[in-house]
Structure formats: C-alpha cells, structure tokens
Enzyme design. Structure first.
Site, PDB file in Angstrom:
ATOM      1  N   THR A 167     -16.733   1.967   3.933  1.00 36.39           N
ATOM      2  CA  THR A 167     -15.310   2.265   3.872  1.00 36.39           C
ATOM      3  C   THR A 167     -15.120   3.760   3.663  1.00 36.39           C
ATOM      4  OG1 THR A 167     -15.213   2.012   1.472  1.00 36.39           O
ATOM      5  CG2 THR A 167     -14.834   0.017   2.787  1.00 36.39           C
ATOM      6  N   TYR A 198     -14.534   5.530 -13.302  1.00 33.31           N
ATOM      7  CA  TYR A 198     -14.495   4.436 -12.331  1.00 33.31           C
ATOM      8  C   TYR A 198     -15.223   3.215 -12.888  1.00 33.31           C
ATOM      9  CZ  TYR A 198     -14.980   2.052  -7.811  1.00 33.31           C
ATOM     10  OH  TYR A 198     -14.930   1.139  -6.780  1.00 33.31           O
ATOM     11  N   ASN A 204      -6.602  -5.464  -4.614  1.00 29.61           N
ATOM     12  CA  ASN A 204      -7.708  -4.671  -4.091  1.00 29.61           C
ATOM     13  C   ASN A 204      -7.503  -3.169  -4.216  1.00 29.61           C
ATOM     14  OD1 ASN A 204      -9.880  -3.903  -1.957  1.00 29.61           O
ATOM     15  ND2 ASN A 204      -7.954  -3.251  -1.014  1.00 29.61           N
ATOM     16  N   LYS A 254     -13.553  -0.529 -13.700  1.00 29.67           N
ATOM     17  CA  LYS A 254     -14.009  -1.748 -13.029  1.00 29.67           C
ATOM     18  C   LYS A 254     -14.614  -2.749 -14.013  1.00 29.67           C
ATOM     19  CE  LYS A 254     -12.727  -0.685  -8.845  1.00 29.67           C
ATOM     20  NZ  LYS A 254     -11.682  -1.471  -8.151  1.00 29.67           N
ATOM     21  N   ASP A 267       0.850  -1.183   0.000  1.00 28.58           N
ATOM     22  CA  ASP A 267       0.000   0.000   0.000  1.00 28.58           C
ATOM     23  C   ASP A 267       0.887   1.235   0.000  1.00 28.58           C
ATOM     24  OD1 ASP A 267      -1.996   2.096   0.865  1.00 28.58           O
ATOM     25  OD2 ASP A 267      -3.267   0.337   1.135  1.00 28.58           O
TER      26      ASP A 267
END
Length: 251
Positions: A192, A157, A91, A161, A38
C-alpha cells in the site's frame, strides 16, 4: 459476484486506497452496498466507481474520523441513504512521522493517536447503536502486526495499534450478548502507499528479507479476511485479533 451479503450495508473508513479500497470492493462482490468514509474525495469517488462497475451500489461521504461530528454524520448519512448498518471495517489510519521516540513531538503523538485509536473508538461509538436496531452486526477494526510487537522508530504507531487491540477486546465483551461481533485484523507489511512511506525510512530490502513467506501481503488478502470475519462463517469469533502477516510475528 455472489449474494452472501445481499441486502446488507457495509461501512468502510479509509476506503479511498489500499486495504480499505480492497475491502470495500470485496464487500461489494459479496452483494453488500458500501459506504466509504475518507478525507480523500477524489480517490473515494474512484472506489465508488469501481464498486458500481461490478454491479453493486456505493456512496462516498467525506469524513475526518478524528472529529466526532463528522463520524456521527458519516453514520447518519449511511442510515439516511440505506436505512440500516450491518458491517463496519474501521480501517482509516496514519503512520505519522517516524523516528526515535525522544525526538517525537506532541503534535505527532496527537495526530497518530487521534486517527488510529480515537478514530476507531468514535466509529464504534456511532456504529453500534445503529447495529443494535437491527439486532446485531459485525465490526472489524484494523490494528497491525505492530499492535502485537514493537519496532524501533515507530513507537507512537505501535502504541496506537496496541490500543486498537485492547479497545476491540473490551468493546467486544460489552456487545457480545447483543449480537454484535467485534474483532480486529493485524496485517503485516502489505503493498500500500502507507507501506511505501514506511519503507522509505526503514529500507525495502531489509523489510522483505524479514518476511518468512518472502514477500509482502496484498490488500486483497487482508480484505478477504475482513469480509470472512463479518460473515456467518465466523459466527463464534468475538474479540479476536487475526494476524495476517506471512509469518512475521511468529519468528
């Protein structure tokens, strides 16, 4: 903790928060040792501490998944530390700047596509050769419910995806006979920081009202599905996009 994944190594990108962190912890609870890649070092180290507190092992490697050299380093450091790679959850992602497509900039397009799509491709490019050395493995890529449907003001986005799902299917076919199972998950709205940022633009109450189940998902609910897809219980599942969205996309 159970020992289903004892002796196995799991790599999670974007493991510093949200779904990534929940999945890193879920892997650890099954006995796997976990590598977290990350950009956010402080939060990544916090995930490492959480994993150690439940009795497993973990390391953090600062990584920008849009850079090939950094992704290669992430995988190399995984092998240098643990000598193998069995599972990966790709992810890490970003929503970018939301708004009408005609108002979007090339810079925002490049940021979102490079993170969400190129980053997943780079991750698999370097993960797969190491899994082949073990005779197989399992990879799960994080797509989105927006990889299945469109929505106003999130066009880039959505495109990224949708691309993750197509990429997953194609590479799953390339690697199926070699013993590497590759699938994706398509989470709906999940509690989140990323969801909070999106809802600040489109409205929380409207989004919640659109959920047939009447609530948003929990990161742990997505994590459980990812870990299951990596397990032997999912041994005949290849190239699948598992929707985990409380019924949103079947309306």
């Amino acid at each position: 903790m159970n020992n289903e994944f004892e002796g196995k190594i799991a790599l999670v990108t974007g493991g510093s928060s949200g779904i990534g962190r929940a999945t890193a912890v879920a892997f650890a609870k099954k006995g796997a040792k976990v590598v977290i890649g990350d950009r956010m070092e402080k939060e990544g180290q916090e995930t490492v501490v959480m994993i150690k507190e439940i009795g497993s092992e973990a390391i953090f490697i600062k990584t920008d998944i849009t850079q090939a050299t950094e992704v290669e380093n992430l995988v190399n450091q995984t092998i240098n530390t643990y000598n193998r790679l069995d599972y990966a959850f790709n992810n890490a992602g970003t929503e970018g700047i939301l708004g009408p497509s005609i108002e979007q900039t090339e810079e925002n397009w490049n940021q979102v596509i490079n993170t969400n799509l190129k980053g997943v491709w780079l991750s698999m490019k370097y993960q797969i050769p190491e899994m082949l050395k073990n005779g197989g493995g399992a990879i799960v890529n994080n797509a989105s419910g927006f990889g299945l449907v469109g929505s106003p003001n999130v066009s880039i986005y959505c495109a990224s995806k949708h691309g993750v799902i197509g990429l997953t299917k194609a590479i799953a076919l390339e690697q199926a006979a070699a013993g590497i199972r590759i699938n994706s998950v398509c989470p709906g709205p999940t509690q989140t920081d990323l969801l909070d940022r999106i809802l600040s633009k489109i409205g929380r109450s409207e989004a919640k009202a659109a959920q047939p189940i009447g609530r948003f998902g929990k990161p742990e609910e997505i994590a459980n599905a990812v870990v299951w897809l990596c397990s032997d219980a999912a041994s005949f599942i290849i190239g699948h996009s598992l929707t985990i969205d409380g019924g949103y996309t079947v309306q």
